[in-house]
Design a protein around this motif. Structure first.
Motif, PDB file in Angstrom:
ATOM      1  N   THR A  18      34.194 -38.374  -7.302  1.00  0.00           N
ATOM      2  CA  THR A  18      34.262 -39.724  -6.746  1.00  0.00           C
ATOM      3  C   THR A  18      33.420 -40.682  -7.576  1.00  0.00           C
ATOM      4  O   THR A  18      33.841 -41.811  -7.852  1.00  0.00           O
ATOM      5  N   PHE A  22      34.749 -43.934  -9.563  1.00  0.00           N
ATOM      6  CA  PHE A  22      34.127 -45.240  -9.378  1.00  0.00           C
ATOM      7  C   PHE A  22      33.688 -45.819 -10.715  1.00  0.00           C
ATOM      8  O   PHE A  22      33.804 -47.017 -10.945  1.00  0.00           O
ATOM      9  N   LYS A  23      33.170 -44.970 -11.598  1.00  0.00           N
ATOM     10  CA  LYS A  23      32.709 -45.443 -12.904  1.00  0.00           C
ATOM     11  C   LYS A  23      33.893 -45.936 -13.741  1.00  0.00           C
ATOM     12  O   LYS A  23      33.794 -46.963 -14.413  1.00  0.00           O
ATOM     13  N   MET A  25      36.700 -47.135 -12.623  1.00  0.00           N
ATOM     14  CA  MET A  25      37.235 -48.344 -12.014  1.00  0.00           C
ATOM     15  C   MET A  25      36.227 -49.495 -11.994  1.00  0.00           C
ATOM     16  O   MET A  25      36.550 -50.584 -11.523  1.00  0.00           O
ATOM     17  N   HIS A  26      35.007 -49.253 -12.484  1.00  0.00           N
ATOM     18  CA  HIS A  26      33.931 -50.257 -12.515  1.00  0.00           C
ATOM     19  C   HIS A  26      33.577 -50.758 -11.123  1.00  0.00           C
ATOM     20  O   HIS A  26      33.330 -51.950 -10.921  1.00  0.00           O
ATOM     21  N   TRP A  27      33.557 -49.846 -10.159  1.00  0.00           N
ATOM     22  CA  TRP A  27      33.178 -50.189  -8.798  1.00  0.00           C
ATOM     23  C   TRP A  27      31.680 -49.960  -8.621  1.00  0.00           C
ATOM     24  O   TRP A  27      31.072 -49.158  -9.330  1.00  0.00           O
ATOM     25  N   PRO A  28      31.057 -50.654  -7.650  1.00  0.00           N
ATOM     26  CA  PRO A  28      29.624 -50.455  -7.427  1.00  0.00           C
ATOM     27  C   PRO A  28      29.328 -49.067  -6.847  1.00  0.00           C
ATOM     28  O   PRO A  28      30.217 -48.412  -6.301  1.00  0.00           O
ATOM     29  N   ALA A  30      28.663 -46.392  -8.443  1.00  0.00           N
ATOM     30  CA  ALA A  30      29.133 -45.283  -9.263  1.00  0.00           C
ATOM     31  C   ALA A  30      27.960 -44.486  -9.826  1.00  0.00           C
ATOM     32  O   ALA A  30      27.984 -43.249  -9.805  1.00  0.00           O
TER      33      ALA A  30
END
Length: 58
Positions: A18, A22-23, A25-28, A30
């Motif tokens: 996960t 996240f990394k 997709m550049h989501w917070p 990560a």
């Protein structure tokens, strides 16, 4: 003991994968997920796995 190893492995790799997703997709969060996943892998899953293998061999 075997069930514990499987459960801990599933949780560890779920958190780690996960964090990697996240990394990508550049989501917070990560970085935090990846750190938690690697800590669980190195200090939770691997020692438990090798201890279980050692006990089975002896």
């Amino acid at each position: 003991m075997k069930r514990t190893v499987y459960l801990l492995g599933f949780i560890t790799f779920f958190i780690l994968s996960t964090g990697i997703m996240f990394k990508i997709m550049h989501w917070p969060m990560a970085g935090i997920l990846m750190v938690i996943g690697f800590l669980l892998l190195n200090f939770g899953y691997l020692p438990t796995y090798f201890y279980q293998k050692y006990k089975a061999a002896v």
